[in-house]
Write a protein that holds these residues in place. Structure first.
Motif, PDB file in Angstrom:
ATOM      1  N   UNK A   1       0.806  -1.080   0.003  1.00 47.66           N
ATOM      2  CA  UNK A   1       0.086   0.002   0.046  1.00 47.66           C
ATOM      3  C   UNK A   1       0.976   1.249   0.101  1.00 47.66           C
ATOM      4  N   UNK A   2       2.171   1.263   0.011  1.00 53.08           N
ATOM      5  CA  UNK A   2       3.026   2.365   0.002  1.00 53.08           C
ATOM      6  C   UNK A   2       3.135   3.258   1.314  1.00 53.08           C
ATOM      7  N   UNK A   3       2.684   2.540   2.438  1.00 53.36           N
ATOM      8  CA  UNK A   3       2.494   3.581   3.499  1.00 53.36           C
ATOM      9  C   UNK A   3       3.790   3.260   4.589  1.00 53.36           C
ATOM     10  N   UNK A   4       4.301   4.296   5.094  1.00 57.86           N
ATOM     11  CA  UNK A   4       5.344   3.967   6.041  1.00 57.86           C
ATOM     12  C   UNK A   4       4.668   3.638   7.600  1.00 57.86           C
ATOM     13  N   UNK A   5       5.426   3.089   8.264  1.00 55.76           N
ATOM     14  CA  UNK A   5       4.885   2.661   9.549  1.00 55.76           C
ATOM     15  C   UNK A   5       5.797   3.128  10.661  1.00 55.76           C
ATOM     16  N   UNK A   6       5.038   3.745  11.786  1.00 54.20           N
ATOM     17  CA  UNK A   6       5.701   4.191  12.963  1.00 54.20           C
ATOM     18  C   UNK A   6       5.123   3.495  13.979  1.00 54.20           C
ATOM     19  N   UNK A   7       5.870   2.528  14.715  1.00 58.45           N
ATOM     20  CA  UNK A   7       5.239   1.846  15.630  1.00 58.45           C
ATOM     21  C   UNK A   7       5.903   1.978  17.176  1.00 58.45           C
TER      22      UNK A   7
ATOM     23  N   UNK B   1      -2.037  11.555   6.464  1.00 57.48           N
ATOM     24  CA  UNK B   1      -2.032  11.422   4.913  1.00 57.48           C
ATOM     25  C   UNK B   1      -0.879  12.228   4.230  1.00 57.48           C
ATOM     26  N   UNK B   2      -0.648  13.421   4.668  1.00 56.22           N
ATOM     27  CA  UNK B   2       0.523  14.334   4.074  1.00 56.22           C
ATOM     28  C   UNK B   2       1.849  13.495   4.118  1.00 56.22           C
ATOM     29  N   UNK B   3       2.312  12.850   5.044  1.00 55.68           N
ATOM     30  CA  UNK B   3       3.425  11.872   5.330  1.00 55.68           C
ATOM     31  C   UNK B   3       3.150  10.600   4.654  1.00 55.68           C
ATOM     32  N   UNK B   4       1.818  10.214   4.271  1.00 51.49           N
ATOM     33  CA  UNK B   4       1.604   8.771   3.974  1.00 51.49           C
ATOM     34  C   UNK B   4       2.349   7.714   5.284  1.00 51.49           C
ATOM     35  N   UNK B   5       1.994   8.046   6.479  1.00 52.67           N
ATOM     36  CA  UNK B   5       2.511   7.470   7.276  1.00 52.67           C
ATOM     37  C   UNK B   5       1.443   6.962   8.388  1.00 52.67           C
ATOM     38  N   UNK B   6       1.629   5.585   8.963  1.00 55.81           N
ATOM     39  CA  UNK B   6       0.705   5.244  10.027  1.00 55.81           C
ATOM     40  C   UNK B   6       1.582   5.057  11.040  1.00 55.81           C
ATOM     41  N   UNK B   7       0.926   5.542  12.389  1.00 59.03           N
ATOM     42  CA  UNK B   7       1.401   5.400  13.733  1.00 59.03           C
ATOM     43  C   UNK B   7       0.684   4.583  14.548  1.00 59.03           C
ATOM     44  N   UNK B   8       1.330   3.766  15.045  1.00 53.38           N
ATOM     45  CA  UNK B   8       0.716   2.463  16.118  1.00 53.38           C
ATOM     46  C   UNK B   8       1.358   2.969  17.556  1.00 53.38           C
ATOM     47  N   UNK B   9       0.304   2.675  18.344  1.00 52.12           N
ATOM     48  CA  UNK B   9       0.723   2.939  19.583  1.00 52.12           C
ATOM     49  C   UNK B   9       1.716   1.463  20.048  1.00 52.12           C
ATOM     50  N   UNK B  10       3.001   1.825  20.547  1.00 55.11           N
ATOM     51  CA  UNK B  10       3.737   0.764  21.035  1.00 55.11           C
ATOM     52  C   UNK B  10       3.288  -0.307  22.001  1.00 55.11           C
ATOM     53  N   UNK B  11       2.265   0.258  22.752  1.00 52.35           N
ATOM     54  CA  UNK B  11       1.390  -0.633  23.826  1.00 52.35           C
ATOM     55  C   UNK B  11       0.787  -2.004  22.984  1.00 52.35           C
ATOM     56  N   UNK B  12       0.337  -1.627  21.860  1.00 51.64           N
ATOM     57  CA  UNK B  12      -0.043  -2.705  20.978  1.00 51.64           C
ATOM     58  C   UNK B  12       0.608  -3.854  20.658  1.00 51.64           C
ATOM     59  N   UNK B  13       2.122  -3.946  21.106  1.00 50.75           N
ATOM     60  CA  UNK B  13       2.844  -5.007  20.783  1.00 50.75           C
ATOM     61  C   UNK B  13       2.491  -6.120  21.732  1.00 50.75           C
ATOM     62  N   UNK B  14       1.906  -5.655  22.759  1.00 50.68           N
ATOM     63  CA  UNK B  14       1.256  -6.592  23.700  1.00 50.68           C
ATOM     64  C   UNK B  14       0.040  -7.390  23.196  1.00 50.68           C
ATOM     65  N   UNK B  15      -0.466  -7.162  22.261  1.00 47.88           N
ATOM     66  CA  UNK B  15      -1.736  -7.799  21.605  1.00 47.88           C
ATOM     67  C   UNK B  15      -1.838  -7.671  20.043  1.00 47.88           C
ATOM     68  N   UNK B  16      -1.180  -8.646  19.591  1.00 50.15           N
ATOM     69  CA  UNK B  16      -0.705  -8.778  18.076  1.00 50.15           C
ATOM     70  C   UNK B  16      -2.091  -8.630  17.192  1.00 50.15           C
ATOM     71  N   UNK B  17      -3.199  -9.368  17.728  1.00 55.60           N
ATOM     72  CA  UNK B  17      -4.388  -9.295  16.943  1.00 55.60           C
ATOM     73  C   UNK B  17      -4.923  -7.843  16.854  1.00 55.60           C
ATOM     74  N   UNK B  18      -4.917  -7.039  17.912  1.00 58.08           N
ATOM     75  CA  UNK B  18      -5.609  -6.006  17.967  1.00 58.08           C
ATOM     76  C   UNK B  18      -4.568  -4.844  16.984  1.00 58.08           C
TER      77      UNK B  18
END
Length: 304
Positions: A38-44, A84-101
């Motif tokens: 999808x060509x988005x960057x990820x910051x988790x 959208x302007x940076x085509x970046x998705x930010x994910x809370x680091x706390x979600x590392x504890x819940x892979x499904x979520x």
């Protein structure tokens, strides 16, 4: 609510992304592969509960209320967001504890990015409310539908369900196979089931002395065949200790598939049912089906 035309458009987009990223029939569903396609960057790596003040500056103007206070209030509750302007998705680091979520949140944010009619959304902030598959605000409901379809690979989910016996043990196995949360898997299992079944999701209220003996309804789902045969159940919003599944909770039972219960429908009929119980510490799940209802399993499940 999503209208039929939009639903079909989302299905086409999701199907195309799974196909073009070569993600169909890869298990668990390769969410990072889909993200890359999808060509988005990820910051988790961000702890959204403890963000440095300087992080807020570039986002203030994207809010209706551009104050730092408003942004801090929004960010303090969210699990992920799409910029959208940076085509970046930010994910809370706390979600590392819940892979499904975490997988679901990633796909939800991808949904905001790939559904072309959402291009006006520059900054999408998502918390537990907007990430609920029952949330009905248009753009969020669309992103949730995209996420669920993609994570469960369209008809692949039902195909896997039909290989297994009826019950929560089967769903727990399926959730691992697709890399999904148990909650999301249970919900989809019931809504797509060809069997007569229902799922009650219960909150665990607490007071200063710990958990109480009353559980409250969070969600209630029915299969199509259940509604056709019995209609809705007559259930309260709160369940006290007389209910056998509340006793299961109070006596710290984690999982069982041998419950028997009598239920009333809203039409006043008595329904003799079996129930399965699962407590994942956050919620209790009670899976009802009429006595005698079953699947002919093609695969045996061994829970570890």
């Amino acid at each position: 609510m999503i209208d039929d035309f939009t639903r079909k458009e989302i299905e086409k987009i999701s199907h195309n992304i799974l196909k073009e990223s070569k993600s169909f029939d890869i298990f668990p569903t390769p969410v990072d592969k889909i993200l890359s396609y999808s060509d988005f960057a990820l910051d988790n790596k961000i702890d959204l509960q403890n963000i440095d003040d300087s992080f807020f500056d570039s986002f203030k103007e994207k809010l209706v209320d551009p104050s730092k206070k408003a942004l801090m209030h929004a960010l303090s509750k969210i699990k992920g967001f799409f910029y959208r302007e940076e085509k970046t998705i930010y994910i809370d680091a706390e979600l590392d504890k819940n892979l499904g979520k975490k997988n679901f949140v990633k796909l939800h944010e991808i949904g905001h990015g790939v559904l072309s009619w959402q291009n006006e959304v520059i900054l999408a902030l998502d918390n537990d409310e907007t990430l609920s598959e029952e949330y009905d605000e248009q753009f969020e409901a669309e992103a949730n539908y995209f996420a669920s379809l993609t994570l469960f690979q369209h008809d692949r989910f039902l195909e896997e369900c039909e290989k297994l016996s009826l019950g929560l043990g089967a769903v727990m196995e399926i959730s691992k196979k697709f890399g999904a949360s148990v909650h999301s898997s249970f919900r989809n299992y019931v809504l797509q089931s060809k069997n007569k079944c229902a799922l009650l999701v219960l909150n665990h209220p607490v007071n200063k002395n710990g958990f109480v003996n009353t559980l409250t309804t969070r969600d209630l789902f029915y299969s199509k065949k259940f509604l056709e045969e019995f209609g809705e159940l007559q259930l309260p919003d709160e369940f006290g200790f007389k209910w056998s599944f509340v006793q299961d909770f109070k006596f710290k039972k984690k999982f069982h598939e041998n419950g028997v219960i009598s239920l009333n429908t809203k039409e006043g009929e008595d329904l003799k049912a079996s129930y399965h119980f699962f407590n994942n510490t956050y919620n209790s799940f009670v899976f009802f089906f009429p006595k005698g209802e079953k699947n002919r399993a093609k695969t045996k499940i061994i829970l570890k």
